[in-house]
Design a protein around this motif. Structure first.
Motif, PDB file in Angstrom:
ATOM      1  N   LYS A   1       0.837  -1.209   0.000  1.00 41.16           N
ATOM      2  CA  LYS A   1       0.000   0.000   0.000  1.00 41.16           C
ATOM      3  C   LYS A   1       0.870   1.257   0.000  1.00 41.16           C
ATOM      4  O   LYS A   1       0.627   2.201  -0.759  1.00 41.16           O
ATOM      5  CB  LYS A   1      -0.890   0.040   1.252  1.00 41.16           C
ATOM      6  CG  LYS A   1      -2.196  -0.681   1.118  1.00 41.16           C
ATOM      7  CD  LYS A   1      -3.094  -0.389   2.314  1.00 41.16           C
ATOM      8  CE  LYS A   1      -3.916   0.897   2.137  1.00 41.16           C
ATOM      9  NZ  LYS A   1      -4.839   1.162   3.241  1.00 41.16           N
ATOM     10  N   ALA A   2       1.867   1.249   0.871  1.00 41.05           N
ATOM     11  CA  ALA A   2       2.735   2.433   0.984  1.00 41.05           C
ATOM     12  C   ALA A   2       3.473   2.678  -0.328  1.00 41.05           C
ATOM     13  O   ALA A   2       3.607   3.824  -0.771  1.00 41.05           O
ATOM     14  CB  ALA A   2       3.724   2.252   2.133  1.00 41.05           C
ATOM     15  N   ALA A   3       3.929   1.586  -0.960  1.00 40.52           N
ATOM     16  CA  ALA A   3       4.656   1.735  -2.242  1.00 40.52           C
ATOM     17  C   ALA A   3       3.726   2.291  -3.315  1.00 40.52           C
ATOM     18  O   ALA A   3       4.179   2.994  -4.234  1.00 40.52           O
ATOM     19  CB  ALA A   3       5.227   0.382  -2.668  1.00 40.52           C
TER      20      ALA A   3
ATOM     21  N   ARG B   1       1.669   4.509  -2.806  1.00 44.22           N
ATOM     22  CA  ARG B   1       1.380   5.877  -2.330  1.00 44.22           C
ATOM     23  C   ARG B   1       0.021   5.998  -1.642  1.00 44.22           C
ATOM     24  O   ARG B   1      -0.603   7.056  -1.646  1.00 44.22           O
ATOM     25  CB  ARG B   1       1.488   6.901  -3.470  1.00 44.22           C
ATOM     26  CG  ARG B   1       2.810   6.903  -4.176  1.00 44.22           C
ATOM     27  CD  ARG B   1       3.424   8.313  -4.167  1.00 44.22           C
ATOM     28  NE  ARG B   1       4.859   8.300  -4.376  1.00 44.22           N
ATOM     29  CZ  ARG B   1       5.772   8.309  -3.405  1.00 44.22           C
ATOM     30  NH1 ARG B   1       5.414   8.336  -2.158  1.00 44.22           N
ATOM     31  NH2 ARG B   1       7.048   8.296  -3.679  1.00 44.22           N
ATOM     32  N   GLN B   2      -0.428   4.898  -1.063  1.00 41.23           N
ATOM     33  CA  GLN B   2      -1.674   4.956  -0.286  1.00 41.23           C
ATOM     34  C   GLN B   2      -1.331   5.106   1.203  1.00 41.23           C
ATOM     35  O   GLN B   2      -0.298   4.609   1.648  1.00 41.23           O
ATOM     36  CB  GLN B   2      -2.476   3.669  -0.488  1.00 41.23           C
ATOM     37  CG  GLN B   2      -3.027   3.537  -1.891  1.00 41.23           C
ATOM     38  CD  GLN B   2      -3.587   2.145  -2.155  1.00 41.23           C
ATOM     39  OE1 GLN B   2      -3.652   1.309  -1.274  1.00 41.23           O
ATOM     40  NE2 GLN B   2      -3.964   1.907  -3.394  1.00 41.23           N
TER      41      GLN B   2
ATOM     42  N   ASN C   1       9.413   8.586   2.872  1.00 35.75           N
ATOM     43  CA  ASN C   1       8.396   9.176   1.976  1.00 35.75           C
ATOM     44  C   ASN C   1       7.065   8.424   1.973  1.00 35.75           C
ATOM     45  O   ASN C   1       6.192   8.742   1.182  1.00 35.75           O
ATOM     46  CB  ASN C   1       8.907   9.281   0.531  1.00 35.75           C
ATOM     47  CG  ASN C   1      10.191  10.069   0.471  1.00 35.75           C
ATOM     48  OD1 ASN C   1      10.324  11.085   1.145  1.00 35.75           O
ATOM     49  ND2 ASN C   1      11.152   9.601  -0.325  1.00 35.75           N
ATOM     50  N   ALA C   2       6.927   7.396   2.813  1.00 30.97           N
ATOM     51  CA  ALA C   2       5.640   6.685   2.874  1.00 30.97           C
ATOM     52  C   ALA C   2       4.725   7.425   3.846  1.00 30.97           C
ATOM     53  O   ALA C   2       5.179   8.047   4.798  1.00 30.97           O
ATOM     54  CB  ALA C   2       5.863   5.254   3.356  1.00 30.97           C
ATOM     55  N   ASP C   3       3.406   7.331   3.579  1.00 34.18           N
ATOM     56  CA  ASP C   3       2.434   7.998   4.448  1.00 34.18           C
ATOM     57  C   ASP C   3       1.921   6.972   5.474  1.00 34.18           C
ATOM     58  O   ASP C   3       0.856   6.390   5.307  1.00 34.18           O
ATOM     59  CB  ASP C   3       1.289   8.554   3.585  1.00 34.18           C
ATOM     60  CG  ASP C   3       0.231   9.256   4.419  1.00 34.18           C
ATOM     61  OD1 ASP C   3       0.444   9.433   5.635  1.00 34.18           O
ATOM     62  OD2 ASP C   3      -0.820   9.611   3.850  1.00 34.18           O
TER      63      ASP C   3
END
Ligand SMILES: C[S@@+](CC[C@H](N)C(=O)[O-])C[C@H]1O[C@@H](n2cnc3c(N)ncnc32)[C@H](O)[C@@H]1O
Length: 298
Positions: free
Chosen positions: A120-122, A124-125, A160-162
């Motif tokens: 998910k993080a990759a 951009r979620q 840079n992951a949310d």
């Protein structure tokens, strides 16, 4: 002894006498019932009469700090003084916790949940995880260390992951402790290597969580039975060893709200002696010991 010294000693003696009186104050069934009713209405914590001695020992300090020697006066005080009432609720919470508590949850989290969170993080979620009833933060930092991994290279996916971890509790002192992220040597000893040497650093007479772990965590005061200021759907909720203090109606209500807050496919971890009841039980599928996944098909 000077007259001033004599007065001070007499005062100190008076203080000691008052402290002893507070310690030995009798908690009648009537005062206990009034205190239990407040705990039920304010925190949904259910206190049976078997907890009388526990309540007495935990509230002795509150009596002392308010210069009271009788529970009937303390009950009258908490019925009109909302700040003291909140301090009473805090004093009657049980905050026992430790790092990597119920380790099978973290084994499951790392092997079954983390790969999907990374995906998910990759993409951009956002990734959202909640430690509900976090106490002093050991649980949320254990989750943080699982995300960061055993060494610095294993943490690069977070750049840079949310990814955000929310830690909430009703008791302000433990929320402050979670925000501080400082743990004594004996508490930090429960963190296995290489996590401790990578994500904690020695500070004074203990260890402080590394900036990378603290940056992931937001600690906030929140009564689980109040409105939740949460916008996002959550990927994972840990609410462990919290619901044991509630009655079945409160458990069912809270669990149903957790299900609503979870994203489809999201996971819920509860304490070893807890179980899902009410509508939540029908909407979640068990996928491990006290681990549930929100089944989109249900
Ligand atoms: C025994 S600790 C559990 C800590 C951690 N989850 C663990 O399993 O190690 C229970 C926590 O639940 C919190 N709690 C109890 N009732 C609550 C409520 N109504 N809202 C929010 N937190 C509550 C207490 O303050 C306490 O810190």
């Amino acid at each position: 002894m000077s007259p001033a010294g004599g007065a001070a000693a007499a005062l100190a003696g008076g203080g000691t006498a008052m402290a002893a009186a507070a310690q030995n104050a009798e908690l009648t069934p009537r005062d206990f019932a009034a205190i239990a009713a407040i705990m039920q209405s304010d925190a949904r914590i259910a206190l049976s009469e078997a907890k009388t001695t526990l309540v007495q020992s935990r509230l002795a300090r509150r009596l002392r700090e308010n210069s009271l020697t009788r529970y009937s006066d303390y009950v009258a005080l908490v019925q009109k003084d909302m700040a003291e009432r909140a301090r009473m609720v805090t004093a009657l919470t049980t905050n026992h916790t430790h790092f990597f508590r119920e380790p099978h949850h973290f084994d499951h989290f790392r092997s079954q949940v983390l790969p999907e969170l990374k995906r998910k993080a990759a993409a951009r979620q956002p990734v959202r995880i909640w430690s509900a009833g976090c106490s002093s933060g050991e649980e949320v930092y254990t989750i943080a260390m699982c995300l960061l991994g055993p060494d610095r290279t294993s943490a690069t996916w977070l750049r840079n992951a949310d990814v955000r971890l929310l830690a909430t509790d009703i008791a302000p002192p433990v929320v402050e402790a979670a925000a501080r992220g400082f743990y004594s040597d004996s508490i930090a000893a429960a963190v296995p290597e290489p996590y401790r040497s990578t994500w904690m650093r020695a500070s004074g007479n203990g260890f402080v969580m590394a900036d990378e772990a603290r940056a992931l965590v937001t600690a906030r005061e929140l009564n689980l039975f109040a409105a939740w200021p949460l916008k996002a759907a959550y990927d994972v909720i840990f609410c462990r060893n919290v619901m044991i203090y509630f009655d079945d109606a409160a458990k069912a209500e809270l669990e149903a709200r957790f299900v609503e807050q979870l994203a489809p496919g999201g996971h819920l971890y509860i304490g070893h002696s807890e179980r899902l009841i009410g509508p939540a039980a029908a909407r979640m599928r068990g996928c491990g010991q006290t681990i549930y996944v929100k089944d989109p098909a249900r």
